[in-house]
Motif scaffolding. Structure first.
Motif, short mmCIF file in Angstrom:
data_model
loop_
_atom_site.label_atom_id
_atom_site.label_comp_id
_atom_site.label_asym_id
_atom_site.label_seq_id
_atom_site.Cartn_x
_atom_site.Cartn_y
_atom_site.Cartn_z
N GLU A 625 0.85 -1.19 0.00
CA GLU A 625 0.00 0.00 0.00
C GLU A 625 0.89 1.24 0.00
OE1 GLU A 625 -3.10 0.12 -0.40
OE2 GLU A 625 -3.82 -1.90 0.02
N ASN A 626 1.40 1.60 -1.18
CA ASN A 626 2.35 2.71 -1.27
C ASN A 626 1.74 4.05 -0.87
OD1 ASN A 626 4.50 1.12 -2.05
ND2 ASN A 626 4.09 1.34 -4.22
N LYS A 627 0.48 4.26 -1.21
CA LYS A 627 -0.16 5.53 -0.89
C LYS A 627 -0.28 5.69 0.63
CE LYS A 627 -4.17 8.33 -2.19
NZ LYS A 627 -4.50 8.78 -0.84
N LEU A 653 10.25 7.80 0.67
CA LEU A 653 9.39 8.56 -0.24
C LEU A 653 10.02 8.68 -1.62
CD1 LEU A 653 8.24 11.35 2.24
CD2 LEU A 653 6.74 9.70 1.10
N TYR A 654 11.35 8.81 -1.66
CA TYR A 654 12.06 8.85 -2.95
C TYR A 654 11.82 7.54 -3.71
CZ TYR A 654 15.99 8.14 -6.12
OH TYR A 654 16.76 7.83 -7.22
N LYS A 659 9.10 5.77 -9.52
CA LYS A 659 8.51 5.24 -10.77
C LYS A 659 7.13 5.83 -11.07
CE LYS A 659 10.94 0.83 -10.44
NZ LYS A 659 10.80 -0.64 -10.29
N THR A 660 6.57 6.58 -10.14
CA THR A 660 5.20 7.09 -10.36
C THR A 660 5.13 8.60 -10.49
OG1 THR A 660 4.84 7.14 -7.96
CG2 THR A 660 4.19 5.13 -9.14
N ASP A 661 5.99 9.32 -9.78
CA ASP A 661 5.92 10.79 -9.80
C ASP A 661 7.35 11.33 -9.71
OD1 ASP A 661 5.49 13.50 -9.39
OD2 ASP A 661 3.62 13.14 -8.29
#
Length: 920
Positions: A625-627, A653-654, A659-661
């Motif tokens: 659950e990355n979010k 956080l890095y 890969k997403t933002d």
């Protein structure tokens, strides 16, 4: 007149002699019929009748009654697929031993006394003229099967197959061999025997279809008319011989009486082999030949369970509905209704379930009914209503841990899907605490609860520390008001919990009363729930609420007072007053836990940041659950408190945003490079090969250390000390630096007699590397230098066991009666002997009494040839009060003959008990 009397006496004498002759004839006839060697109609009739009604009938009655009693008392597990034919386990069958052994004894006696010809030498016997002897052999085999003596049963049935090869008993014996092989897990052998029966069944059915009655008209040809008498005799003789040959070659038909058991056995084997389709086919065939209502109902229930497992919901629903039409036990009927709801419920089924809730006889099944209603609501997409019903199911689940666990698991799964992992963990944890050991996926549920436990601890710790810090920042007046509101809320929750517990207790009492009504069937006032409730309401209307106490009619009661010795001089008597419990929940006690002051705030921040970071790691690495993980790491940075967790959270956080933002990932990268330029994380961001290169350096350092260690082992102490100093002073990051310090101390110790010079080096290890193995070793060396060595006492390994273990030994049981039984050891021995005869009559055990020690009498039971037999005896002895009484609680040991001799010589019982635990 004289003539008439003479005639009368002559007739009387004649009739007397006639009766004597008839009576003598009957006796002679019976004497002739008693012979088992003559194959006459009289002999066959006598011995067949005796074999059928004197032995076989009674044996079958005993077996049927024993199995019926077992099935009536059977508590079945409806959460799993029911056994097609339930069988007693090893403990349950012990209570059936007397009936089974008596049945075997009766049939054995029949075979011995009524077999024609006699069975003194079975190997030489070629035929059996008593038509019921094979049935007696079958009864013995069935009894052995029920007794769980499967090897004995198979041997018995093999004899039947060999000796009665052309009799229908051959097929029945083959069926029971297959059933026995299934129980001993010889599935390939069972399949072979079932295939033999299938072939015989197909041949029998084919013969029935092809058989047509043909009426032949006798016609004499011209050639036949010219045949000589000799030729006619030869033709007649040849025809008779051919008919006898055809009869010998003819096979027995497959008996229809075993068809049901055959199909059920096929289905059982298919279920074991996980071939659901084949099991369904066999059970559907069994339904065609089943005649009893109970058999049909059970087969339909098992078919419904198999179809449900296979995903055929409509077929399962059909079979569950069919169960309701047959005479089945109440619990099976109830579970058929409940399980039918799981297959898809409509308004009609929901109405039936709600009606079942109102029925008193379903009081103890409310948890299952609510669960079924919840399942229907969840299928309809009404999640909130489904969750409410699941909570009711858990509330009313008072004596069914399996159902309670199932409810908690369902609630946990719903929360898990909703990503409410904290709530899911609590449900899984509750589930793991109530489920029995045989619960499906019990280990998986415990693992879920365990893995989510760290997350729950972290989240709740973070919430608590954040809350107390915010409250600590309020004014004293606001803090006091907050505490008062919190206390009020806590007391309300406590009162609510008490009401719920009272409701649950009342529900338990109602269930117990409902069960009592069902069991006793007594319609008297005290056993009738409705009548009792009605009377209670009438009492309240007339008298109002009254306590259950003496003088309940009086509104003004005399207050009784008691005086203690120290009250004698008091002028006013003291009445008994209830001491109120001190309320420990106060505003002061709550506010005392708030973090006031810089040090308390700093400690709270450490706990808070640790919890936030741990929660983020669990969300990211275990739950993917990355979010949710990013939210936790962002909270760490938002606290703006100087801590190592800032660096670690920024790096996490890095990785999440890499890969997403890309823009967010760059922000956290720059944060690390700007605020922690010398950290490993910064080095990695500048050089992605940083950790690879460092690992290569560590490998070189390892090789270097091994080289220096080798020099120390070769006595080159000065080079070792020089290299150790270089690492200690110039290579602070060398992972072997602490080991170099120890090596330097050891080398110095080899070169100097004064060991005090090692102390500074060892103290450096302790100071710089706390909590490491090197620190422990350094402290140990300092202790030796300061205190010297401890005494060196050699260990004694020469001791050996007094007792010995041998396989295939002769075993005895020794019972140590209590003081009361020891006073009358003869009676105690007689009771044990009666116990042996009833429950272990086939073992031919002997009972004796001996003196152990100075005056202690013990009872010895012998002889057992297998460990398993002795263990079975001990278990039954401990669980049976019949004949034994309080002696069932006596100490009982299982011991070999050789060890028993040693025990009586040495009297070392405790040593033998230790030996027994180790080897048995």
């Amino acid at each position: 007149m004289i003539f008439c009397l003479t005639t009368h006496y002559k007739r009387l004498i004649y009739m007397t002699f006639r009766l004597i002759n008839i009576f003598t004839g009957v006796i002679l006839l019976l004497m002739v019929a008693c012979s088992t060697e003559k194959n006459t109609l009289i002999n066959r009739t006598y011995h067949s009748t005796t074999a059928k009604y004197n032995g076989l009938f009674n044996a079958n009655e005993l077996l049927n009654q024993a199995m019926k009693s077992y099935q009536n008392n059977l508590k079945e597990d409806y959460y799993d697929i029911l056994p097609i034919t339930p069988l007693p386990n090893e403990e349950e069958v012990m209570g059936m031993y007397p009936a089974i052994d008596t049945a075997i004894s009766k049939c054995t006696k029949v075979i011995s006394n009524h077999s024609m010809p006699s069975v003194e030498n079975l190997s030489k016997k070629k035929e059996e003229n008593n038509r019921w002897i094979d049935e007696n052999w079958l009864a013995i085999g069935r009894a052995s099967y029920y007794r769980r003596d499967y090897d004995g049963a198979i041997k018995n049935f093999e004899f039947i197959r060999k000796f009665f090869a052309k009799d229908p008993a051959n097929y029945e014996a083959t069926l029971w061999i297959a059933k026995s092989q299934i129980e001993i897990k010889d599935y390939s052998g069972a399949q072979i025997n079932l295939d033999i029966l299938q072939l015989a069944l197909e041949e029998t059915e084919a013969n029935k279809k092809s058989f047509n009655w043909k009426f032949w008209e006798k016609e004499k040809s011209e050639e036949g008319k010219k045949m000589t008498k000799t030729a006619k005799k030869r033709a007649k003789k040849a025809k008779k011989k051919q008919k006898e040959q055809d009869k010998e070659d003819e096979k027995a038909e497959f008996p229809e009486s075993i068809r049901l058991e055959y199909e059920k056995t096929k289905a059982k084997l298919s279920l074991i082999k996980k071939e659901d389709e084949e099991a369904i086919k066999s059970l559907e065939e069994a339904l065609k030949v089943a005649k009893k209502s109970a058999d049909k109902g059970r087969i339909h229930f098992v078919l419904a369970q198999i179809n449900s497992r296979s995903g055929s919901r409509e077929k399962a629903k059909y079979h569950y509905t069919k169960v309701l039409k047959y005479n089945v036990p109440f619990e099976m009927n109830f579970n058929a209704r409940i399980n039918r709801a799981f297959m898809g419920g409509d308004d009609k089924i929901k109405k039936q379930l709600n009606k079942m809730l109102r029925d008193e006889k379903n009081a103890e099944f409310k948890d299952q009914i609510y669960y079924a209603l919840a399942d229907i609501s969840l299928q309809e997409g009404k999640k909130d209503n489904g969750i409410q019903l699941l909570h009711k199911s858990a509330f009313y689940s008072t004596n069914n841990p399996r159902q309670k666990g199932k409810t908690y698991e369902r609630l946990g799964d719903i929360s898990f899907v909703d990503k409410n992992y904290v709530k899911a963990q609590k449900y899984y944890d509750s589930c793991s605490k109530v489920i029995p050991e045989n619960y499906p996926n019990a280990e998986g549920i415990r693992n879920k609860a365990l893995k989510l436990q760290d997350l729950v601890t972290a989240v709740e710790t973070a919430l608590y520390e954040d809350s107390v810090q915010r409250i600590a920042q309020l004014s004293p007046k606001e803090q006091e008001k907050f505490a008062e509101n919190l206390i009020k809320k806590m007391k309300e929750e406590e009162a609510l919990n008490k009401r719920r517990e009272a409701e649950k207790l009342k529900e338990l009492q109602n269930q117990a009363l409902a069960n009592q009504d069902q069991i006793s069937g007594n319609k008297s006032y005290w056993n009738n729930t409705k009548t009792r409730a009605s009377g209670y309401e009438e009492f309240r209307k007339q008298w109002g609420p009254r306590e259950n106490e003496d003088n309940w009619r009086r509104t003004d009661k005399i207050v009784l007072v008691q005086f203690s010795p120290e009250d004698k001089n008091d002028s006013i008597p003291k009445a008994n007053t209830k001491v109120e419990e001190k309320d420990t929940l106060s505003v002061e006690s709550l506010l005392a836990n708030l973090p006031f002051g810089d040090s308390a705030i700093a400690a709270s921040n450490v706990r808070l940041l640790t919890a936030l970071y741990d929660a983020g790691i669990i969300y990211k690495d275990q739950l993917n659950e990355n979010k949710m993980a990013a939210d936790q790491f962002e909270k760490v940075l938002a606290r703006n408190v100087k801590s190592d967790f800032n660096l670690m959270s920024a790096y996490q956080l890095y990785l999440i945003y890499e890969k997403t933002d890309a823009s967010k990932s760059e922000v956290h990268k720059n944060y690390i490079l700007a605020n922690y330029p010398n950290s490993d994380y910064a080095n990695y961001l500048r050089d992605p090969d940083f950790f690879v290169k460092r690992k290569e350096r560590e490998k070189l350092n390892e090789q270097d250390y091994i080289t220096i260690l080798d020099r120390y082992n070769r006595g080159l102490y000065y080079p070792v000390i020089i290299r150790a100093d270089e690492v200690i002073d110039g290579e602070k990051e060398n992972v072997y630096r602490s080991k170099y310090m120890l090596l330097k101390a050891l080398a110095m110790g080899q070169l100097s007699e004064d060991k005090q010079g090692l102390i500074p080096v060892l103290e450096m290890v302790v100071a710089e590397y706390p909590g490491t193995p090197e620190e422990t070793k350094a402290k140990e060396m300092m202790g030796i230098i300061k205190n010297g060595y401890s005494a060196n006492i050699p260990a004694d390994f020469s001791k050996s066991n007094l007792y010995t273990y041998k396989e295939d030994d002769e075993y005895w049981i020794v019972v140590f009666p209590g003081e009361k039984e020891s006073k009358n050891i003869g009676l105690a021995k007689s009771n044990v002997n009666d116990f042996n005869k009833e429950f272990f009559g086939r073992n031919k055990l002997t009972t004796d009494s001996k003196i152990f020690g100075n005056d202690q009498s013990v009872i010895v039971v012998k002889t057992f040839t297998k460990e398993a037999d002795g263990t079975t005896y001990m278990n039954k002895f401990k669980k049976t009060k019949k004949y034994l009484g309080e002696m069932q609680n006596a100490k009982v040991i299982f011991i070999s003959k050789d060890n028993l001799k040693i025990l009586f010589e040495t009297k070392k019982l405790e040593e033998y008990e230790t030996f027994y635990l180790e080897f048995y």
